[in-house]
Design an enzyme around this catalytic site. Sequence first.
Site, PDB file in Angstrom:
ATOM      1  N   ILE A 349       0.846  -1.197   0.000  1.00 42.06           N
ATOM      2  CA  ILE A 349       0.000   0.000   0.000  1.00 42.06           C
ATOM      3  C   ILE A 349       0.878   1.242   0.000  1.00 42.06           C
ATOM      4  O   ILE A 349       0.617   2.216  -0.688  1.00 42.06           O
ATOM      5  CB  ILE A 349      -0.938   0.013   1.227  1.00 42.06           C
ATOM      6  N   GLY A 350       1.938   1.217   0.784  1.00 45.40           N
ATOM      7  CA  GLY A 350       2.835   2.370   0.854  1.00 45.40           C
ATOM      8  C   GLY A 350       4.004   2.102   1.772  1.00 45.40           C
ATOM      9  O   GLY A 350       4.140   1.017   2.336  1.00 45.40           O
ATOM     10  N   GLY A 352       6.761   4.221   4.726  1.00 45.43           N
ATOM     11  CA  GLY A 352       7.056   5.428   5.493  1.00 45.43           C
ATOM     12  C   GLY A 352       8.355   5.285   6.244  1.00 45.43           C
ATOM     13  O   GLY A 352       9.087   4.306   6.072  1.00 45.43           O
ATOM     14  N   ALA A 353       8.638   6.258   7.117  1.00 48.48           N
ATOM     15  CA  ALA A 353       9.894   6.248   7.869  1.00 48.48           C
ATOM     16  C   ALA A 353       9.976   5.036   8.788  1.00 48.48           C
ATOM     17  O   ALA A 353      11.050   4.520   9.072  1.00 48.48           O
ATOM     18  CB  ALA A 353      10.011   7.539   8.679  1.00 48.48           C
ATOM     19  N   PHE A 354       8.813   4.557   9.283  1.00 52.82           N
ATOM     20  CA  PHE A 354       8.794   3.438  10.222  1.00 52.82           C
ATOM     21  C   PHE A 354       8.986   2.088   9.522  1.00 52.82           C
ATOM     22  O   PHE A 354       9.358   1.103  10.137  1.00 52.82           O
ATOM     23  CB  PHE A 354       7.445   3.409  10.948  1.00 52.82           C
ATOM     24  N   GLY A 355       8.636   1.993   8.237  1.00 55.18           N
ATOM     25  CA  GLY A 355       8.661   0.716   7.535  1.00 55.18           C
ATOM     26  C   GLY A 355       7.681   0.727   6.375  1.00 55.18           C
ATOM     27  O   GLY A 355       7.685   1.648   5.569  1.00 55.18           O
ATOM     28  N   ARG A 356       6.786  -0.263   6.323  1.00 51.85           N
ATOM     29  CA  ARG A 356       5.880  -0.357   5.180  1.00 51.85           C
ATOM     30  C   ARG A 356       4.477  -0.728   5.627  1.00 51.85           C
ATOM     31  O   ARG A 356       4.281  -1.250   6.724  1.00 51.85           O
ATOM     32  CB  ARG A 356       6.398  -1.395   4.178  1.00 51.85           C
ATOM     33  N   LYS A 377       0.686  -2.774   9.153  1.00 49.64           N
ATOM     34  CA  LYS A 377       1.727  -1.766   9.331  1.00 49.64           C
ATOM     35  C   LYS A 377       2.909  -2.467   9.989  1.00 49.64           C
ATOM     36  O   LYS A 377       2.809  -2.940  11.120  1.00 49.64           O
ATOM     37  CB  LYS A 377       1.210  -0.623  10.198  1.00 49.64           C
ATOM     38  N   ASP A 490      -2.194  15.630  13.927  1.00 50.87           N
ATOM     39  CA  ASP A 490      -1.938  15.554  12.494  1.00 50.87           C
ATOM     40  C   ASP A 490      -3.235  15.225  11.740  1.00 50.87           C
ATOM     41  O   ASP A 490      -3.260  14.369  10.857  1.00 50.87           O
ATOM     42  CB  ASP A 490      -0.875  14.496  12.198  1.00 50.87           C
TER      43      ASP A 490
END
Length: 638
Positions: A349-350, A352-356, A377, A490
């Site tokens: 799906i995408g 990010g900084a944390f992982g995928r 996540k 956020d």
Amino acid sequence: MLSVYIILILFIVSSAGTKNKPIGQCVPYNGSFCSAEIDSAQIHKIVNVSFEKLDRDVMDMLHDIKKNLNPLNDRCPSNAKKVFCNHVYPSCHQENGEAKPIHMCRQSCLAVKELLCFDAWLMVVHSMDGYKLPICETLPDKLDPTMKCVDIPMFVRKPEETRNSCYKGTGQWYNGTVNTTKSGIACQAWESQNPHNHQRPPDVFPSLEGAENYCRNPGSEEDSPWCYTQERIIRWERCDVPKCDGEIRPPTGRVEEEKPTMTTEAIAIVSTVTAVGVFVVALICILCYQIFRQRHSIKYNSTPQDDLDIDVDKLQPNISYHKMADIKLNPKLQTLEYPRNDVVYLCDIGQGAFGRVFKAKAKELVEDSEDCFVAVKMLKDDASEDLQQDFEREASLMAEFDHRNIVKLLGICAIGKPMCLLFEFMENGDLNGFLRLCSSESNYIIRRNSVDKKSSELFHHVGTNQQMNIIMQICTGMVYLSDNGYVHRDLATRNCLVGENLLVKISDFGLARSVHSMEYYKGSDHDAIPIRWMPLESILYNKFTSESDVWSFGIVLWEVFSYALQPYYGMSHEEVVQFIKDGKVLACPDKTPKALYDLMRLCWSKKPTNRPRFIHLSKSLHAINEELQKKSNINEVV
């Protein structure tokens, strides 16, 4: 001759048994690492095993715990050291000429395992070194009169902090009789495990002795008294107990006589000196005030904002986005543990900084459903400590949330690595992309190749009625979050998800910093903040409250009615900050009802206290929706 052989065999067997069984002895502790933690004069030590070796075992266990510990948790290490020292060096007594160990009590061990070091202990148990830790469940029970054990004091009652009508400090020794939460829900008895299972037995925590179902704060784990509730869907809540205003003398049952300690002459001298001192201080204050008035002509003494030179590159790090509070993993996460081998990967799906984040299929994760789709996540292997803490923090928070408009955490894979969170899958992705597809300009802005026939009908046209439906759902979710004391920090359309039948849920998958990277100002490798959704007090001073969420909600309203245009499009981040500082606001999107734009402007009030609360916003949105429906019906009749 046969009898000689039998005697010889018995001697060899008995010798072998003696050799295999470690022989202990009662000796004074002569090491260095545990000297402060051992109260017993004699400890049980295995012969021929050095104190250096045993000390090293304690240090290794403590190192493993600290390595997996939230660095802000300062309650675990000292108490873990007490338990480990008494585990490796139990007290000793002589019985029939043989040295026998007296182990620590089960309750002392459980207090560290189940409360003070919960998350770190769990991680160490599943690592290679987990065998070193004491097995608390096998230790003697201090309530069993037939057993002898050493009770390690961890929660020593402080008489000066004991209060009945208010609480002092964190309320660990509050001893009153309030037994309902702030929202009026009855408390569950501490001795009961129904409706919520927990590890807070009264025999571990002195503050819970005779506590019945009264509000308490055992182990000082929260910042005020709380209790488990009688509602199955609400695990715990804080209680409406006032904080003490200054020092209150604890009840002693007697009144002490007041004794004169100063002569009349001494009192007169002290009074005169005090009066002169007060006069001098008052005079200085008046002079300072006059100077201040000459230099500052404004009538409203607010945080200085208008005269600041703004340099975005020098904004202080926004700790709200990469630091966490002092929390531990929520015990409720244990019940959400799901076998990682049963998660079947489908597609990405995408990232990010944390992982995928990827779409997957999970068997029997949801009741009455053999297979279900989930968004997984997954934390990357080389994640920093800050990212790991944020990840665990999100899991703990999401485990408590239960609302139609908040994305639901269905499971967690915490045993083994990498750690994964399993969320319900929302078919139509994030609201930002959804709105762009709904725009009349969507063919030129964005294309989605994987849109199925059912979804394409939903994208075909989203008008005012559907837009009102979307924002009312988001507002309802924010009412729930704000009522539970949670500040989102956020809120934006990129962090809302869309499911079937235009169901919208608030989320934060952490995708925004990659999928929507242009929306964030990146001040450093550890700092990324969504300036275009933030009020000035958050941008400049890192002040995040429910009022700052209301400002962000106003931006979300603007996004929904502009079909996900970028707020302040065409401006740089520096220009956005200056624009807000000048008191300017976004223009009204096309075809937006005037009442809604007025509501947006109210959300963007410069003074936080002038912004409406979410509960009032929800009522206003429903009233506006009713008016729009009436006008729509009249137009149809005409």
